[in-house]
Design an enzyme around this catalytic site. Structure first.
Site, short mmCIF file in Angstrom:
data_model
loop_
_atom_site.label_atom_id
_atom_site.label_comp_id
_atom_site.label_asym_id
_atom_site.label_seq_id
_atom_site.Cartn_x
_atom_site.Cartn_y
_atom_site.Cartn_z
N ARG A 221 0.86 -1.23 -0.05
CA ARG A 221 -0.04 -0.01 0.04
C ARG A 221 1.03 1.18 0.09
O ARG A 221 2.00 1.08 0.52
CB ARG A 221 -1.06 0.12 1.39
CG ARG A 221 -2.01 -0.82 1.39
CD ARG A 221 -3.14 -0.75 0.24
NE ARG A 221 -4.24 -1.57 0.11
CZ ARG A 221 -4.46 -2.83 -0.80
NH1 ARG A 221 -3.56 -2.90 -1.64
NH2 ARG A 221 -5.54 -3.32 -0.53
N HIS A 269 -0.80 0.12 -9.78
CA HIS A 269 -1.52 -0.71 -8.72
C HIS A 269 -2.06 -1.90 -9.58
O HIS A 269 -3.41 -2.06 -9.54
CB HIS A 269 -2.60 -0.04 -8.22
CG HIS A 269 -2.85 -0.69 -6.76
ND1 HIS A 269 -3.42 -0.36 -5.82
CD2 HIS A 269 -3.17 -2.23 -6.66
CE1 HIS A 269 -3.74 -1.15 -4.63
NE2 HIS A 269 -3.56 -2.09 -5.29
#
Ligand code: NAP
Ligand code: GLV
Length: 309
Positions: A221, A269
């Protein structure tokens, strides 16, 4: 049985078709305000209103591995949250991380620049022994990544909360093992869940404990990394580079310095995507197991609310 689907940013129809086929007899619907009470929820980044209204849930299924966004909401107490348990993600993550490590180790980024300039030049072969890779987080994804890296003869180290034993991986655990893990690592891979304990864990004082010429791969993250600290350590020369797949703000803002930094590679991502068919099969099997009386505690991927992952 009623299943409510509430997944922001996801095209619902193929999921509904797949879930209806996998759960014959179930009513599977996209949630909207005021919808009938459901038994099971399938969610990704749902609004708080969803949980405020859906008070009869028996289980909440997250269509991702990370539950950090979900755990920030007020969830119905005692209702289990079940995250994806691999569902085709670990092989994708192993591909991504091995690519990133090998790209750096074999200097393919340098060869790409040479090629663009029409230059034929060799770089000296490097030794695997000089590039120990440390994987932070040895769960479903981190363990698979560690095993894949060991296949390429890199010395592999791993760090987790509880002690682990993985063949070919030197395992460290807890606070007590963190310093030794960092000191023995040159290429660090973050595969930790985002929790209060792990937020900002890739910061100046931790990254500066990596071996000189360190390299950072963040596939967990964005909030694990302190962006300015990474840039400072790259600019000082302590770190040689970084490959980043996750960011504090996504999409990465146009004016963010990571885009143009010569030592940073970014991807959007995408290191381990949710695979619809695998995920539907996994979630439907768990719903059927619960319907048949299997205790939820025996299912893989049940989140421990105290740990936050
Ligand atoms: P997981 O199976 O829950 O594994 C988490 C690992 O982190 C475990 O080994 C755990 O230790 C360790 N850990 C947690 N807190 C720690 C702490 N404070 N100190 C040391 N170790 C700690 O999770 P996973 O399925 O491998 O996924 C990991 C993360 O990857 C997800 O949470 C998500 O954020 C990220 N992810 C990213 C993408 C992407 O596309 N970029 C895709 C999927 C997932 P224990 O084993 O001792 O509990
Ligand atoms: C993706 O980032 C996931 O958590 O599955």
């Amino acid at each position: 049985m009623r299943v409510s689907f509430c997944c922001t940013g996801t095209t619902a129809q193929p999921w509904l078709d797949g879930l209806r086929a996998a759960l014959p007899g179930a009513v599977v619907e996209v949630w909207s305000a005021g919808a009938a009470a459901a038994d099971h929820a399938i969610v990704w980044a749902p609004p708080q209103q969803f949980f405020d209204e859906q008070t009869g849930l028996k289980a909440i299924f997250n269509i991702g591995a990370g539950v950090d966004a979900l755990m920030k909401l007020r969830l119905p107490p005692e209702v289990p949250v079940v995250r994806l348990d691999d569902a085709g993600m670990s092989v994708q993550m192993a591909e991504y991380v091995c690519h990133a490590v090998i790209r750096h180790f074999r200097e393919f980024d340098g060869y790409e620049s040479d090629m663009a300039r029409g230059e034929w030049s060799y770089r000296k072969p490097r030794l695997h022994a000089d590039f120990p890779v440390g994987v932070m987080g040895l769960g479903v994804l981190g363990a698979r990544v560690s095993r894949a890296l060991a296949q390429f003869d890199f010395p592999v180290l791993g760090w987790s909360r509880s002690a682990k034993s993985i063949p070919g991986v030197q395992c460290f655990s807890g606070e007590a093992g963190f310093n030794d893990f960092l000191a023995a690592t040159r290429i660090v891979v973050c595969l930790l869940p985002l929790t209060a304990e792990t937020e900002g864990i890739l910061r100046h004082d931790t990254l500066s404990r990596l071996q000189p010429g360190g390299y950072v791969i963040n596939v967990a993250r964005g909030r694990h990394l302190v962006d300015d600290d990474l840039i400072a350590l790259l600019d000082s020369g302590h770190l040689a580079g970084a490959m980043l797949d996750v960011f504090r703000t996504e999409p990465l803002p146009e004016d963010h310095p990571f885009w143009k930094h010569p030592k940073i590679a970014v991807t959007p991502h995408t290191s381990a995507r949710t695979l619809r068919e695998e995920s539907i099969a996994q979630i439907a099997a768990k719903i059927r197991a619960l319907q048949n009386g299997t205790p939820v505690s025996t299912l893989a991927g049940v989140v421990d609310p105290k740990k936050g992952y």
